[in-house]
Design a protein around this motif. Sequence first.
Motif, PDB file in Angstrom:
ATOM      1  N   VAL A  17       0.838  -1.193   0.000  1.00 60.39           N
ATOM      2  CA  VAL A  17       0.000   0.000   0.000  1.00 60.39           C
ATOM      3  C   VAL A  17       0.881   1.255   0.000  1.00 60.39           C
ATOM      4  O   VAL A  17       0.569   2.237  -0.664  1.00 60.39           O
ATOM      5  N   SER A  18       1.996   1.210   0.701  1.00 61.91           N
ATOM      6  CA  SER A  18       2.932   2.337   0.719  1.00 61.91           C
ATOM      7  C   SER A  18       3.443   2.658  -0.688  1.00 61.91           C
ATOM      8  O   SER A  18       3.569   3.835  -1.056  1.00 61.91           O
ATOM      9  N   ASP A  19       3.723   1.635  -1.485  1.00 62.15           N
ATOM     10  CA  ASP A  19       4.156   1.857  -2.870  1.00 62.15           C
ATOM     11  C   ASP A  19       3.068   2.569  -3.665  1.00 62.15           C
ATOM     12  O   ASP A  19       3.342   3.489  -4.434  1.00 62.15           O
ATOM     13  N   PHE A  20       1.825   2.128  -3.472  1.00 61.48           N
ATOM     14  CA  PHE A  20       0.697   2.763  -4.152  1.00 61.48           C
ATOM     15  C   PHE A  20       0.569   4.226  -3.734  1.00 61.48           C
ATOM     16  O   PHE A  20       0.452   5.120  -4.575  1.00 61.48           O
ATOM     17  N   TRP A  21       0.608   4.484  -2.442  1.00 58.00           N
ATOM     18  CA  TRP A  21       0.493   5.857  -1.951  1.00 58.00           C
ATOM     19  C   TRP A  21       1.606   6.737  -2.505  1.00 58.00           C
ATOM     20  O   TRP A  21       1.362   7.863  -2.923  1.00 58.00           O
ATOM     21  N   SER A  22       2.810   6.229  -2.493  1.00 54.75           N
ATOM     22  CA  SER A  22       3.952   6.997  -2.989  1.00 54.75           C
ATOM     23  C   SER A  22       3.802   7.311  -4.468  1.00 54.75           C
ATOM     24  O   SER A  22       4.080   8.425  -4.925  1.00 54.75           O
ATOM     25  N   TRP A  23       3.346   6.338  -5.228  1.00 53.27           N
ATOM     26  CA  TRP A  23       3.165   6.517  -6.670  1.00 53.27           C
ATOM     27  C   TRP A  23       2.014   7.472  -6.974  1.00 53.27           C
ATOM     28  O   TRP A  23       2.136   8.392  -7.779  1.00 53.27           O
ATOM     29  N   GLY A  24       0.878   7.286  -6.317  1.00 53.72           N
ATOM     30  CA  GLY A  24      -0.332   8.013  -6.690  1.00 53.72           C
ATOM     31  C   GLY A  24      -0.557   9.330  -5.980  1.00 53.72           C
ATOM     32  O   GLY A  24      -1.329  10.160  -6.462  1.00 53.72           O
ATOM     33  N   PHE A  25       0.127   9.544  -4.860  1.00 53.52           N
ATOM     34  CA  PHE A  25      -0.232  10.686  -4.033  1.00 53.52           C
ATOM     35  C   PHE A  25       0.963  11.509  -3.563  1.00 53.52           C
ATOM     36  O   PHE A  25       0.933  12.116  -2.507  1.00 53.52           O
ATOM     37  N   SER A  26       2.003  11.548  -4.358  1.00 49.47           N
ATOM     38  CA  SER A  26       3.184  12.339  -3.997  1.00 49.47           C
ATOM     39  C   SER A  26       3.050  13.815  -4.365  1.00 49.47           C
ATOM     40  O   SER A  26       3.748  14.651  -3.813  1.00 49.47           O
ATOM     41  N   ASP A  27       2.159  14.155  -5.273  1.00 49.53           N
ATOM     42  CA  ASP A  27       2.002  15.535  -5.715  1.00 49.53           C
ATOM     43  C   ASP A  27       0.998  16.264  -4.827  1.00 49.53           C
ATOM     44  O   ASP A  27      -0.169  16.435  -5.173  1.00 49.53           O
ATOM     45  N   ILE A  28       1.453  16.726  -3.673  1.00 51.96           N
ATOM     46  CA  ILE A  28       0.563  17.369  -2.710  1.00 51.96           C
ATOM     47  C   ILE A  28       0.094  18.742  -3.192  1.00 51.96           C
ATOM     48  O   ILE A  28      -0.879  19.279  -2.693  1.00 51.96           O
ATOM     49  N   MET A  30      -1.283  19.188  -6.011  1.00 46.60           N
ATOM     50  CA  MET A  30      -2.487  18.919  -6.796  1.00 46.60           C
ATOM     51  C   MET A  30      -3.710  19.329  -5.960  1.00 46.60           C
ATOM     52  O   MET A  30      -3.813  18.957  -4.789  1.00 46.60           O
ATOM     53  N   ASN A  31      -4.609  20.099  -6.534  1.00 40.73           N
ATOM     54  CA  ASN A  31      -5.731  20.680  -5.789  1.00 40.73           C
ATOM     55  C   ASN A  31      -6.471  19.676  -4.914  1.00 40.73           C
ATOM     56  O   ASN A  31      -6.656  19.903  -3.721  1.00 40.73           O
ATOM     57  N   SER A  32      -6.928  18.585  -5.487  1.00 38.07           N
ATOM     58  CA  SER A  32      -7.741  17.638  -4.722  1.00 38.07           C
ATOM     59  C   SER A  32      -6.926  16.972  -3.619  1.00 38.07           C
ATOM     60  O   SER A  32      -7.421  16.778  -2.508  1.00 38.07           O
ATOM     61  N   LEU A  33      -5.690  16.646  -3.879  1.00 36.93           N
ATOM     62  CA  LEU A  33      -4.862  16.003  -2.870  1.00 36.93           C
ATOM     63  C   LEU A  33      -4.449  16.987  -1.781  1.00 36.93           C
ATOM     64  O   LEU A  33      -4.391  16.642  -0.602  1.00 36.93           O
ATOM     65  N   ARG A  34      -4.177  18.242  -2.145  1.00 39.09           N
ATOM     66  CA  ARG A  34      -3.832  19.250  -1.146  1.00 39.09           C
ATOM     67  C   ARG A  34      -4.980  19.421  -0.152  1.00 39.09           C
ATOM     68  O   ARG A  34      -4.770  19.609   1.037  1.00 39.09           O
ATOM     69  N   GLY A  35      -6.205  19.320  -0.623  1.00 37.33           N
ATOM     70  CA  GLY A  35      -7.364  19.414   0.271  1.00 37.33           C
ATOM     71  C   GLY A  35      -7.396  18.278   1.288  1.00 37.33           C
ATOM     72  O   GLY A  35      -7.608  18.499   2.479  1.00 37.33           O
ATOM     73  N   VAL A  36      -7.166  17.065   0.820  1.00 41.11           N
ATOM     74  CA  VAL A  36      -7.132  15.907   1.720  1.00 41.11           C
ATOM     75  C   VAL A  36      -5.949  16.034   2.671  1.00 41.11           C
ATOM     76  O   VAL A  36      -6.059  15.752   3.872  1.00 41.11           O
ATOM     77  N   TYR A  37      -4.811  16.467   2.165  1.00 34.70           N
ATOM     78  CA  TYR A  37      -3.623  16.659   2.995  1.00 34.70           C
ATOM     79  C   TYR A  37      -3.893  17.709   4.073  1.00 34.70           C
ATOM     80  O   TYR A  37      -3.483  17.547   5.225  1.00 34.70           O
ATOM     81  N   SER A  38      -4.610  18.766   3.727  1.00 31.90           N
ATOM     82  CA  SER A  38      -4.956  19.797   4.709  1.00 31.90           C
ATOM     83  C   SER A  38      -5.831  19.218   5.819  1.00 31.90           C
ATOM     84  O   SER A  38      -5.657  19.549   6.995  1.00 31.90           O
ATOM     85  N   GLU A  39      -6.762  18.361   5.448  1.00 32.11           N
ATOM     86  CA  GLU A  39      -7.582  17.678   6.453  1.00 32.11           C
ATOM     87  C   GLU A  39      -6.685  16.855   7.382  1.00 32.11           C
ATOM     88  O   GLU A  39      -6.878  16.846   8.604  1.00 32.11           O
ATOM     89  N   PHE A  40      -5.713  16.169   6.807  1.00 33.09           N
ATOM     90  CA  PHE A  40      -4.763  15.388   7.600  1.00 33.09           C
ATOM     91  C   PHE A  40      -3.988  16.289   8.561  1.00 33.09           C
ATOM     92  O   PHE A  40      -3.811  15.961   9.739  1.00 33.09           O
ATOM     93  N   LEU A  41      -3.511  17.428   8.063  1.00 32.26           N
ATOM     94  CA  LEU A  41      -2.746  18.334   8.923  1.00 32.26           C
ATOM     95  C   LEU A  41      -3.576  18.798  10.117  1.00 32.26           C
ATOM     96  O   LEU A  41      -3.113  18.750  11.265  1.00 32.26           O
ATOM     97  N   VAL A  42      -4.799  19.232   9.865  1.00 30.94           N
ATOM     98  CA  VAL A  42      -5.656  19.704  10.955  1.00 30.94           C
ATOM     99  C   VAL A  42      -5.987  18.539  11.891  1.00 30.94           C
ATOM    100  O   VAL A  42      -5.921  18.679  13.114  1.00 30.94           O
ATOM    101  N   ILE A  76       0.385  28.639  -5.511  1.00 33.38           N
ATOM    102  CA  ILE A  76       1.034  27.850  -6.560  1.00 33.38           C
ATOM    103  C   ILE A  76       0.359  26.489  -6.660  1.00 33.38           C
ATOM    104  O   ILE A  76       0.167  25.812  -5.655  1.00 33.38           O
ATOM    105  N   GLN A  77       0.033  26.107  -7.867  1.00 30.52           N
ATOM    106  CA  GLN A  77      -0.592  24.806  -8.139  1.00 30.52           C
ATOM    107  C   GLN A  77       0.414  23.931  -8.883  1.00 30.52           C
ATOM    108  O   GLN A  77       1.410  24.422  -9.399  1.00 30.52           O
ATOM    109  N   THR A  78       0.106  22.660  -9.005  1.00 32.25           N
ATOM    110  CA  THR A  78       0.950  21.755  -9.783  1.00 32.25           C
ATOM    111  C   THR A  78       1.164  22.295 -11.189  1.00 32.25           C
ATOM    112  O   THR A  78       2.249  22.255 -11.736  1.00 32.25           O
ATOM    113  N   TRP A  79       0.128  22.825 -11.779  1.00 33.17           N
ATOM    114  CA  TRP A  79       0.156  23.301 -13.151  1.00 33.17           C
ATOM    115  C   TRP A  79       0.608  24.765 -13.231  1.00 33.17           C
ATOM    116  O   TRP A  79       0.417  25.410 -14.251  1.00 33.17           O
ATOM    117  N   HIS A  80       1.211  25.295 -12.159  1.00 35.99           N
ATOM    118  CA  HIS A  80       1.611  26.703 -12.066  1.00 35.99           C
ATOM    119  C   HIS A  80       2.362  27.148 -13.328  1.00 35.99           C
ATOM    120  O   HIS A  80       3.325  26.521 -13.740  1.00 35.99           O
TER     121      HIS A  80
END
Length: 185
Positions: A17-28, A30-42, A76-80
């Motif tokens: 699962v760690s390999d999957f997370w690293s592959w699919g979710f390293s671009d924090i 990215m708008n949708s992932l940054r939102g989930v990451y922000s939830e994690f931070l809080v 700044i976004q991924t596509w900046h």
Amino acid sequence: MKKLSPGTKIQGTQYSVSDFWSWGFSDILMNSLRGVYSEFLVGSALGVLQEPRVEWNTHDLMYRGKKIEVKSAAYIQTWHKGKYSKIKFSIEAKKSYNYDTNRYSTNAIRYADIYVFCLLKEKDKNQIDALNMEHWDFFVVPTQILNNLYPTQKSISLSVLEKNSRSVSYEEIKEVIDAVISGKN
């Protein structure tokens, strides 16, 4: 649903699962992932990460019996491409989804008791690091303030947010939310 462990093997493969997370979710960035990451931070600041995240809940986190809604924005976004994003956060009232009946509620409201607005404030694309808490500002606002001042508004700009609250560091999130809950803020 239960939380997955990073070392959980994906059966029939050599990967975890760690390999999957690293592959699919390293671009924090990215708008949708940054939102989930922000939830994690809080959630990590509040110590409420015991249960896995629920995607379509009426709120993002529960803390001391209060519903917390987390919103995220970044210059700044991924596509900046050299132009900073305009900072605004969604505060739109929503209809709730009932998983038992597979229906939405008829009334749209703000279900959370408290909003936490997370701003990835770094503007230098060569320096930005979403893993560095010094690159973030957090704004804690009781929903009642939003309901009183902006009852039908769908979004709030950073300048308006700054008029109604002050930015806090990651380390201050819990203290400020505790003060809001106890009525001291």
